[in-house]
Design a protein around this motif. Structure first.
Motif, PDB file in Angstrom:
ATOM      1  N   THR A   1      -6.520  -1.344  -1.259  1.00  0.00           N
ATOM      2  CA  THR A   1      -5.795  -0.561  -2.263  1.00  0.00           C
ATOM      3  C   THR A   1      -4.290  -0.739  -2.092  1.00  0.00           C
ATOM      4  O   THR A   1      -3.744  -0.490  -1.011  1.00  0.00           O
ATOM      5  CB  THR A   1      -6.162   0.925  -2.151  1.00  0.00           C
ATOM      6  N   ALA A   2      -3.640  -1.199  -3.144  1.00  0.00           N
ATOM      7  CA  ALA A   2      -2.203  -1.492  -3.088  1.00  0.00           C
ATOM      8  C   ALA A   2      -1.740  -1.959  -4.457  1.00  0.00           C
ATOM      9  O   ALA A   2      -2.551  -2.220  -5.344  1.00  0.00           O
ATOM     10  CB  ALA A   2      -1.926  -2.591  -2.057  1.00  0.00           C
TER      11      ALA A   2
ATOM     12  N   ALA B   1       0.843  -1.193   0.000  1.00  0.00           N
ATOM     13  CA  ALA B   1       0.000   0.000   0.000  1.00  0.00           C
ATOM     14  C   ALA B   1       0.881   1.247   0.000  1.00  0.00           C
ATOM     15  O   ALA B   1       2.059   1.184   0.387  1.00  0.00           O
ATOM     16  CB  ALA B   1      -0.903  -0.007   1.223  1.00  0.00           C
TER      17      ALA B   1
END
Length: 124
Positions: free
Chosen positions: A91-92, A40
């Motif tokens: 999210t990453a 992330a």
């Protein structure tokens, strides 16, 4: 040489799904345990999921348990990560990695990143 090419990332809404793929070459894929890891923004690598060489044993991080599922197709030299019920904290950039042996989480040696990764963004 070992090549790992991740794909399938993109923008998804919370609660949505994505399926990541990792095309492997340069080694005997069918003999290798594999993992997915992610990074992330501003954070270190986080282990996500491991799968053994035959694909009949998987282990997932607590943060993704029940939502993500790893699989593989040894005939196609391809690793997959099915991601459901996505959350913004997923999210990453996601990477696939070859493991020296089957392991999970802190039981794994330092990961060697060879691909460019695929960006997953979960946002409304």
């Amino acid at each position: 040489q070992v090549q790992l090419v991740e794909s399938g990332g993109g923008l998804a809404q919370p609660g949505g799904s994505l399926r990541l793929s990792c095309a492997a070459s340069g080694f005997m894929f069918r003999d290798a345990a594999m993992s997915w890891v992610r990074q992330a923004p501003g954070k270190g690598l986080e282990w996500v999921s491991s799968i053994n060489k035959d694909g009949d044993r998987t282990t997932n991080a607590d943060s993704v348990k029940g939502r993500f599922a790893g699989s593989r197709d040894n005939a196609k030299n391809t690793l997959y990560l099915q991601m459901n019920s996505l959350k913004p904290e997923d999210t990453a950039v996601y990477y696939c990695v070859r493991l020296p042996h089957y392991c999970s989480g802190h039981g794994c040696p330092p990961f060697t990143i060879r691909g460019q990764g695929t960006q997953v963004t979960v946002s409304s």
